[in-house]
Scaffold this motif. Structure first.
Motif, PDB file in Angstrom:
ATOM      1  N   VAL A 109       9.524 -47.686  67.623  1.00  0.00           N
ATOM      2  CA  VAL A 109       9.399 -46.801  68.778  1.00  0.00           C
ATOM      3  C   VAL A 109      10.780 -46.555  69.375  1.00  0.00           C
ATOM      4  O   VAL A 109      11.560 -47.484  69.567  1.00  0.00           O
ATOM      5  N   VAL A 110      11.061 -45.280  69.655  1.00  0.00           N
ATOM      6  CA  VAL A 110      12.339 -44.889  70.252  1.00  0.00           C
ATOM      7  C   VAL A 110      12.082 -44.058  71.505  1.00  0.00           C
ATOM      8  O   VAL A 110      11.074 -43.381  71.617  1.00  0.00           O
ATOM      9  N   VAL A 111      13.015 -44.139  72.448  1.00  0.00           N
ATOM     10  CA  VAL A 111      12.951 -43.338  73.672  1.00  0.00           C
ATOM     11  C   VAL A 111      13.857 -42.137  73.457  1.00  0.00           C
ATOM     12  O   VAL A 111      15.006 -42.290  73.028  1.00  0.00           O
ATOM     13  N   VAL A 112      13.338 -40.941  73.733  1.00  0.00           N
ATOM     14  CA  VAL A 112      14.050 -39.714  73.408  1.00  0.00           C
ATOM     15  C   VAL A 112      14.054 -38.712  74.555  1.00  0.00           C
ATOM     16  O   VAL A 112      13.215 -38.776  75.454  1.00  0.00           O
ATOM     17  N   MET A 115       7.138 -30.815  74.335  1.00  0.00           N
ATOM     18  CA  MET A 115       7.484 -30.866  75.763  1.00  0.00           C
ATOM     19  C   MET A 115       8.906 -31.379  75.974  1.00  0.00           C
ATOM     20  O   MET A 115       9.647 -30.856  76.803  1.00  0.00           O
ATOM     21  N   LEU A 116       9.274 -32.392  75.225  1.00  0.00           N
ATOM     22  CA  LEU A 116      10.627 -32.948  75.367  1.00  0.00           C
ATOM     23  C   LEU A 116      11.687 -31.952  74.919  1.00  0.00           C
ATOM     24  O   LEU A 116      12.723 -31.815  75.568  1.00  0.00           O
ATOM     25  N   GLU A 117      11.448 -31.283  73.803  1.00  0.00           N
ATOM     26  CA  GLU A 117      12.420 -30.323  73.273  1.00  0.00           C
ATOM     27  C   GLU A 117      12.673 -29.179  74.256  1.00  0.00           C
ATOM     28  O   GLU A 117      13.763 -28.625  74.291  1.00  0.00           O
ATOM     29  N   ASN A 118      11.665 -28.845  75.048  1.00  0.00           N
ATOM     30  CA  ASN A 118      11.758 -27.690  75.936  1.00  0.00           C
ATOM     31  C   ASN A 118      12.080 -28.015  77.392  1.00  0.00           C
ATOM     32  O   ASN A 118      12.123 -27.109  78.223  1.00  0.00           O
ATOM     33  N   ASN A 119      12.295 -29.281  77.705  1.00  0.00           N
ATOM     34  CA  ASN A 119      12.594 -29.641  79.088  1.00  0.00           C
ATOM     35  C   ASN A 119      13.551 -30.833  79.125  1.00  0.00           C
ATOM     36  O   ASN A 119      13.140 -31.965  78.890  1.00  0.00           O
ATOM     37  N   PRO A 154       7.255 -42.617  67.739  1.00  0.00           N
ATOM     38  CA  PRO A 154       7.621 -43.409  66.575  1.00  0.00           C
ATOM     39  C   PRO A 154       8.926 -42.849  66.017  1.00  0.00           C
ATOM     40  O   PRO A 154       9.148 -41.632  66.053  1.00  0.00           O
ATOM     41  N   GLY A 155       9.798 -43.720  65.542  1.00  0.00           N
ATOM     42  CA  GLY A 155      11.104 -43.293  65.043  1.00  0.00           C
ATOM     43  C   GLY A 155      11.038 -42.220  63.975  1.00  0.00           C
ATOM     44  O   GLY A 155      11.930 -41.377  63.883  1.00  0.00           O
ATOM     45  N   ASN A 156       9.972 -42.217  63.181  1.00  0.00           N
ATOM     46  CA  ASN A 156       9.868 -41.219  62.116  1.00  0.00           C
ATOM     47  C   ASN A 156       9.320 -39.881  62.609  1.00  0.00           C
ATOM     48  O   ASN A 156       9.123 -38.967  61.827  1.00  0.00           O
ATOM     49  N   GLN A 157       9.083 -39.748  63.917  1.00  0.00           N
ATOM     50  CA  GLN A 157       8.589 -38.494  64.494  1.00  0.00           C
ATOM     51  C   GLN A 157       9.660 -37.756  65.302  1.00  0.00           C
ATOM     52  O   GLN A 157       9.368 -36.764  65.954  1.00  0.00           O
ATOM     53  N   VAL A 158      10.890 -38.233  65.270  1.00  0.00           N
ATOM     54  CA  VAL A 158      11.963 -37.618  66.046  1.00  0.00           C
ATOM     55  C   VAL A 158      12.457 -36.371  65.320  1.00  0.00           C
ATOM     56  O   VAL A 158      12.910 -36.446  64.186  1.00  0.00           O
ATOM     57  N   SER A 159      12.369 -35.237  65.996  1.00  0.00           N
ATOM     58  CA  SER A 159      12.789 -33.967  65.389  1.00  0.00           C
ATOM     59  C   SER A 159      14.264 -33.710  65.669  1.00  0.00           C
ATOM     60  O   SER A 159      14.904 -34.422  66.453  1.00  0.00           O
ATOM     61  N   SER A 160      14.805 -32.660  65.068  1.00  0.00           N
ATOM     62  CA  SER A 160      16.218 -32.318  65.256  1.00  0.00           C
ATOM     63  C   SER A 160      16.515 -31.822  66.669  1.00  0.00           C
ATOM     64  O   SER A 160      17.661 -31.793  67.084  1.00  0.00           O
ATOM     65  N   GLY A 161      15.491 -31.458  67.435  1.00  0.00           N
ATOM     66  CA  GLY A 161      15.677 -30.995  68.799  1.00  0.00           C
ATOM     67  C   GLY A 161      15.699 -32.116  69.831  1.00  0.00           C
ATOM     68  O   GLY A 161      15.755 -31.856  71.022  1.00  0.00           O
ATOM     69  N   LEU A 162      15.640 -33.358  69.350  1.00  0.00           N
ATOM     70  CA  LEU A 162      15.620 -34.512  70.243  1.00  0.00           C
ATOM     71  C   LEU A 162      16.783 -35.449  69.950  1.00  0.00           C
ATOM     72  O   LEU A 162      17.314 -35.458  68.846  1.00  0.00           O
ATOM     73  N   VAL A 181      17.942 -39.643  70.478  1.00  0.00           N
ATOM     74  CA  VAL A 181      17.456 -40.989  70.768  1.00  0.00           C
ATOM     75  C   VAL A 181      18.368 -41.640  71.796  1.00  0.00           C
ATOM     76  O   VAL A 181      19.587 -41.682  71.622  1.00  0.00           O
ATOM     77  N   LEU A 182      17.767 -42.147  72.871  1.00  0.00           N
ATOM     78  CA  LEU A 182      18.522 -42.853  73.911  1.00  0.00           C
ATOM     79  C   LEU A 182      18.418 -44.357  73.769  1.00  0.00           C
ATOM     80  O   LEU A 182      19.329 -45.083  74.153  1.00  0.00           O
ATOM     81  N   TYR A 183      17.297 -44.808  73.239  1.00  0.00           N
ATOM     82  CA  TYR A 183      17.045 -46.251  73.209  1.00  0.00           C
ATOM     83  C   TYR A 183      16.073 -46.585  72.092  1.00  0.00           C
ATOM     84  O   TYR A 183      15.089 -45.877  71.908  1.00  0.00           O
ATOM     85  N   ARG A 184      16.356 -47.641  71.361  1.00  0.00           N
ATOM     86  CA  ARG A 184      15.445 -48.151  70.330  1.00  0.00           C
ATOM     87  C   ARG A 184      14.832 -49.448  70.832  1.00  0.00           C
ATOM     88  O   ARG A 184      15.556 -50.365  71.195  1.00  0.00           O
ATOM     89  N   LEU A 185      13.522 -49.487  70.830  1.00  0.00           N
ATOM     90  CA  LEU A 185      12.853 -50.708  71.295  1.00  0.00           C
ATOM     91  C   LEU A 185      12.963 -51.794  70.227  1.00  0.00           C
ATOM     92  O   LEU A 185      12.882 -51.508  69.034  1.00  0.00           O
ATOM     93  N   PRO A 186      13.122 -53.035  70.684  1.00  0.00           N
ATOM     94  CA  PRO A 186      13.266 -54.141  69.717  1.00  0.00           C
ATOM     95  C   PRO A 186      11.973 -54.409  68.972  1.00  0.00           C
ATOM     96  O   PRO A 186      10.922 -54.068  69.383  1.00  0.00           O
TER      97      PRO A 186
END
Length: 140
Positions: free
Chosen positions: A24-27, A113-117, A125-133, A135-140
């Motif tokens: 899980v990543v924060v984006v 929603m994230l890409e547009n705001n 999930p880390g494998n769901q991060v698109s090119s428009g996002l 990553v700020l933080y990776r959960l341990p």
């Protein structure tokens, strides 16, 4: 019989690495001025629903209650189960001290929603991060 066993082993070899990528990543949006996020800021953001990071006003987004990613996120980021968070937010709403993060319908809705705001912060999930996002933080 051996053929089936070999097929299962081969399938596991391909599937297990995908599980590693699903951390899980924060984006945020790629264009967001926010470049980093501390563990403490993340915890505060999801316990308040909104806040300020690096001088920027931000609002948190949440995945649906039945999401396994949500469960993993809250245990790692806040140290609470989804049931404990539901109870926490019921108290906060009742006392007028806050409102929970806005809930989206799923991973794809979170991405859009994230890409547009650039004022929104979410987790995926880390494998769901698109090119428009970004990553700020990776959960341990």
């Amino acid at each position: 019989m051996k053929k089936i066993i070999y097929q299962w082993i081969a399938a596991l070899i391909f599937i297990l690495p995908l599980q590693v990528l699903a951390d899980v990543v924060v984006v945020v949006a790629k264009g967001s001025p926010i470049t980093s996020l501390s563990e403490n800021q993340l915890r505060q953001l999801y316990l308040q629903g909104s806040g300020r990071i690096a001088g920027n006003s931000v609002k948190a987004l949440d995945l649906p209650e039945d999401s396994s990613t949500r469960k993993e996120f809250y245990l790692a980021a806040v140290g609470k189960t989804p049931a404990q968070m539901k109870s926490y937010w019921a108290r906060m709403i009742f006392t007028g001290r806050g409102a929970p993060p806005r809930m989206v319908s799923g991973d794809r809705a979170m991405q859009v929603m994230l890409e547009n705001n650039p004022e929104l912060v979410g987790y995926l999930p880390g494998n769901q991060v698109s090119s428009g996002l970004k990553v700020l933080y990776r959960l341990p």
